[in-house]
Write a protein that holds these residues in place. Sequence first.
Motif, PDB file in Angstrom:
ATOM      1  N   HIS A 113       0.868  -1.150  -0.319  1.00 47.32           N
ATOM      2  CA  HIS A 113       0.498  -0.290   0.169  1.00 47.32           C
ATOM      3  C   HIS A 113       1.012   1.440  -0.230  1.00 47.32           C
ATOM      4  O   HIS A 113       1.773   1.383   0.835  1.00 47.32           O
TER       5      HIS A 113
ATOM      6  N   ARG B  83      -7.552  -3.039   5.202  1.00 50.54           N
ATOM      7  CA  ARG B  83      -8.890  -2.811   5.005  1.00 50.54           C
ATOM      8  C   ARG B  83      -8.566  -1.276   4.086  1.00 50.54           C
ATOM      9  O   ARG B  83      -9.189  -0.310   3.545  1.00 50.54           O
ATOM     10  N   ASN B  84      -8.001  -0.202   5.753  1.00 50.37           N
ATOM     11  CA  ASN B  84      -7.588   1.077   5.329  1.00 50.37           C
ATOM     12  C   ASN B  84      -6.302   1.440   4.483  1.00 50.37           C
ATOM     13  O   ASN B  84      -6.037   2.470   4.116  1.00 50.37           O
ATOM     14  N   LYS B  85      -5.979  -0.032   3.861  1.00 51.69           N
ATOM     15  CA  LYS B  85      -4.632   0.596   2.430  1.00 51.69           C
ATOM     16  C   LYS B  85      -3.694   1.214   3.703  1.00 51.69           C
ATOM     17  O   LYS B  85      -2.741   2.104   2.845  1.00 51.69           O
TER      18      LYS B  85
ATOM     19  N   ARG C 192      -7.309   9.043  12.550  1.00 53.93           N
ATOM     20  CA  ARG C 192      -7.221   8.897  11.080  1.00 53.93           C
ATOM     21  C   ARG C 192      -8.499   8.970  10.713  1.00 53.93           C
ATOM     22  O   ARG C 192      -8.642   9.717   8.994  1.00 53.93           O
ATOM     23  N   ASN C 193      -9.436   9.105  11.120  1.00 54.38           N
ATOM     24  CA  ASN C 193     -11.365   8.950  10.571  1.00 54.38           C
ATOM     25  C   ASN C 193     -10.662  10.697  10.500  1.00 54.38           C
ATOM     26  O   ASN C 193     -11.012  11.586   9.594  1.00 54.38           O
TER      27      ASN C 193
ATOM     28  N   LEU D 259      -9.127   9.992   6.731  1.00 56.49           N
ATOM     29  CA  LEU D 259      -8.364   8.320   5.495  1.00 56.49           C
ATOM     30  C   LEU D 259      -8.581   7.584   6.074  1.00 56.49           C
ATOM     31  O   LEU D 259      -8.291   6.656   5.651  1.00 56.49           O
ATOM     32  N   LEU D 260      -9.917   6.982   6.331  1.00 56.56           N
ATOM     33  CA  LEU D 260     -10.349   6.067   7.798  1.00 56.56           C
ATOM     34  C   LEU D 260     -11.312   5.557   6.280  1.00 56.56           C
ATOM     35  O   LEU D 260     -12.551   6.151   5.968  1.00 56.56           O
ATOM     36  N   ASP D 261     -11.302   3.960   6.023  1.00 52.75           N
ATOM     37  CA  ASP D 261     -12.924   3.717   5.225  1.00 52.75           C
ATOM     38  C   ASP D 261     -14.226   3.600   5.800  1.00 52.75           C
ATOM     39  O   ASP D 261     -13.677   2.110   6.733  1.00 52.75           O
ATOM     40  N   THR D 262     -14.709   3.793   5.399  1.00 54.95           N
ATOM     41  CA  THR D 262     -16.166   4.041   6.347  1.00 54.95           C
ATOM     42  C   THR D 262     -17.219   3.336   5.443  1.00 54.95           C
ATOM     43  O   THR D 262     -18.431   3.170   5.657  1.00 54.95           O
ATOM     44  N   GLY D 263     -16.916   3.301   4.179  1.00 50.77           N
ATOM     45  CA  GLY D 263     -18.022   2.959   3.032  1.00 50.77           C
ATOM     46  C   GLY D 263     -18.160   1.206   3.303  1.00 50.77           C
ATOM     47  O   GLY D 263     -18.148   0.100   2.460  1.00 50.77           O
TER      48      GLY D 263
END
Length: 248
Positions: A94, A131-133, A221-222, A226-230
């Motif tokens: 990543h 998951r969050n790369k 991070r959120n 930059l946090l994946d919440t999808g």
Amino acid sequence: MPPHPWNLDFPRLMLRAKAVKHKTPRDRLLSSTDALGSFAGIPFVTQAVNAVNASAFARKAMESALGVDAKAWIHDYAPRTFLQLEKKTPRKPHPVRNGERTPGKVAVYASCYINYNEPGIGQNLLKILDRNKIPYVLAEKEACFGMPKLELGDLYTVARHKEQNIPRLAKLAREGYAILTPIPSCALMFKQELPLMFPEDADVQRVREAMWDPFEYLVERNHDGLLDTGFSQALGNVIYHITCHSRV
């Protein structure tokens, strides 16, 4: 007006008192997490140790010899340690994405408990990072963080563990890694106790600044966006319970 002559750190005074007293063989044994955890990762030995710990006869013997209540819960040892499992797991490349609040790459300090007893917790953390790369490395050849020995007042062993851990972790900190440890006691040790014990050690202070509780890191991070919440399914209401150690 400060400094007051009675401005005394009483808990640490008591810790020094513990350091003067000789503790029992039971205390020295039960606080030697690295030595006890060396059984983990040896399949037949691990199975035998877990079976013995579960037997009524052995528990009564431990109660007589060590003073450990026969009904007290004792955790099992994992058949494979966290580090053994993850060395065989292919890493996903990543790109490093630094945020305003968070470094974009992570080093994971597993701790004795995750490594020897609950590797699944560490594996779940790595899945979240993937998951969050977020690229990650493992802090290998780690020693116990020292809290069990600190609680006994065994400051000599705490210093010895510090000499094993800090140079490796400080190197990661200098390279720009956020150091995550899944166990709050570990974070407290590196962020508060060791800096208080070794205030003049620059590497100890460097590790203090780089050490994060995983939830703290993910929340920041959120905030960095930059946090994946999808998520494919709604999570509902999520409560983040901040541990006492994390608040400190």
